[in-house]
Design an enzyme around this catalytic site. Sequence first.
Site, PDB file in Angstrom:
ATOM      1  N   TYR A 115     -10.355  86.844  83.214  1.00  0.00           N
ATOM      2  CA  TYR A 115     -11.035  85.608  83.615  1.00  0.00           C
ATOM      3  C   TYR A 115     -10.019  84.573  84.073  1.00  0.00           C
ATOM      4  O   TYR A 115      -8.810  84.717  83.877  1.00  0.00           O
ATOM      5  CB  TYR A 115     -11.887  85.060  82.474  1.00  0.00           C
ATOM      6  CG  TYR A 115     -11.130  84.305  81.392  1.00  0.00           C
ATOM      7  CD1 TYR A 115     -11.165  82.905  81.330  1.00  0.00           C
ATOM      8  CD2 TYR A 115     -10.379  84.974  80.433  1.00  0.00           C
ATOM      9  CE1 TYR A 115     -10.476  82.218  80.339  1.00  0.00           C
ATOM     10  CE2 TYR A 115      -9.704  84.299  79.441  1.00  0.00           C
ATOM     11  CZ  TYR A 115      -9.749  82.916  79.402  1.00  0.00           C
ATOM     12  OH  TYR A 115      -9.070  82.230  78.428  1.00  0.00           O
ATOM     13  N   GLU A 153       2.729  80.147  71.895  1.00  0.00           N
ATOM     14  CA  GLU A 153       1.848  79.226  72.627  1.00  0.00           C
ATOM     15  C   GLU A 153       0.675  78.845  71.753  1.00  0.00           C
ATOM     16  O   GLU A 153       0.568  79.260  70.597  1.00  0.00           O
ATOM     17  CB  GLU A 153       1.382  79.853  73.936  1.00  0.00           C
ATOM     18  CG  GLU A 153       0.628  81.164  73.781  1.00  0.00           C
ATOM     19  CD  GLU A 153       0.314  81.828  75.114  1.00  0.00           C
ATOM     20  OE1 GLU A 153       0.325  81.129  76.146  1.00  0.00           O
ATOM     21  OE2 GLU A 153       0.050  83.043  75.114  1.00  0.00           O
ATOM     22  N   LEU A 179       0.950  83.487  78.177  1.00  0.00           N
ATOM     23  CA  LEU A 179       0.281  83.426  79.469  1.00  0.00           C
ATOM     24  C   LEU A 179       1.108  82.555  80.401  1.00  0.00           C
ATOM     25  O   LEU A 179       1.588  81.486  80.009  1.00  0.00           O
ATOM     26  CB  LEU A 179      -1.124  82.838  79.313  1.00  0.00           C
ATOM     27  CG  LEU A 179      -1.962  82.822  80.592  1.00  0.00           C
ATOM     28  CD1 LEU A 179      -2.331  84.240  81.007  1.00  0.00           C
ATOM     29  CD2 LEU A 179      -3.219  81.988  80.395  1.00  0.00           C
ATOM     30  N   LYS A 227      -4.544  87.532  81.518  1.00  0.00           N
ATOM     31  CA  LYS A 227      -5.605  86.633  81.050  1.00  0.00           C
ATOM     32  C   LYS A 227      -6.899  87.421  80.875  1.00  0.00           C
ATOM     33  O   LYS A 227      -7.794  87.400  81.725  1.00  0.00           O
ATOM     34  CB  LYS A 227      -5.780  85.461  82.017  1.00  0.00           C
ATOM     35  CG  LYS A 227      -6.558  84.281  81.433  1.00  0.00           C
ATOM     36  CD  LYS A 227      -6.521  83.100  82.399  1.00  0.00           C
ATOM     37  CE  LYS A 227      -7.319  81.913  81.873  1.00  0.00           C
ATOM     38  NZ  LYS A 227      -6.690  81.278  80.703  1.00  0.00           N
TER      39      LYS A 227
END
Length: 282
Positions: free
Chosen positions: A32, A180, A205, A148
């Site tokens: 996505y 993250e 990411l 992702k």
Amino acid sequence: MRIIHLNGNYIPENEGKISVFDRGFLFADAVYEVVSVLDGKLVDFNGHVQRLARSLKEIGISGTPGTENWLTICRELVARNNVEEGMIYWQVTRGAPADRDFVFPSRNTPPTVLAFTQSRELVDNPLARRGLHVVTVPDLRWGRADIKTTQLLYASLMKNEAIARGADDAWMERDGWITEGSAQNAHIITREGVLVTHPLNRDILHGITRAAVLPLVAQRIEERPFSVGEAEQAAEAFVSSASGFVMPVVNINGCAIGDGKPGSATIQLRQAYIDCARRTAI
């Protein structure tokens, strides 16, 4: 009624139907993207569509809309839903074969393509004025955080754990090093005035907002891992994401960052990014 885009059709959201055998539902076999909308225009669109293409390539999904088609879909959804500020989510699954099977279906199985909008205030966000409180949790995700995918269960679990602990969100750590946040890249500014951000590898990411923000930074930048302890002792801290832009972090694990208020460098960087986003949105 919100209008969505599903497999080439614009339909009311309550008319959207996806097979019970869709691999996105059965296996989280899907990727996505999310694109922000400011003043009815798309922010960092090219970066997001390029990252989507990379994610699709990494897991071997083909037959999806190209750049121009995604642009048309997004603009149509913005117009049909009167979105001035908010986000557009794109989700692409490997499709719906005739039955459940770990083996990928034949290439004749078309992917499922979904896009939908969410209207939300992005610029005038109260958390940007107050600042986020975060706690650290172990990073227990699979080893390809750079793709992702819709495998967001752990991110959801840790965000809810953070809320249960009285915080707003969580930062993940692996062997004492911050990777993250639940849906954001994490950054600190040291007391020496250096901005430190995790390097781009499979542990995080590769943030599109991160890529747009770093050229606006006035401080010296070091792309390297930083520890939980270093984060707790930082002068400032912030996260970057498509839906949050640049968001100050004022407390980590109960330790106030700086004076416990959004730092001046972070405030300036947030405004610089918003100004840039408005100039370059399409």
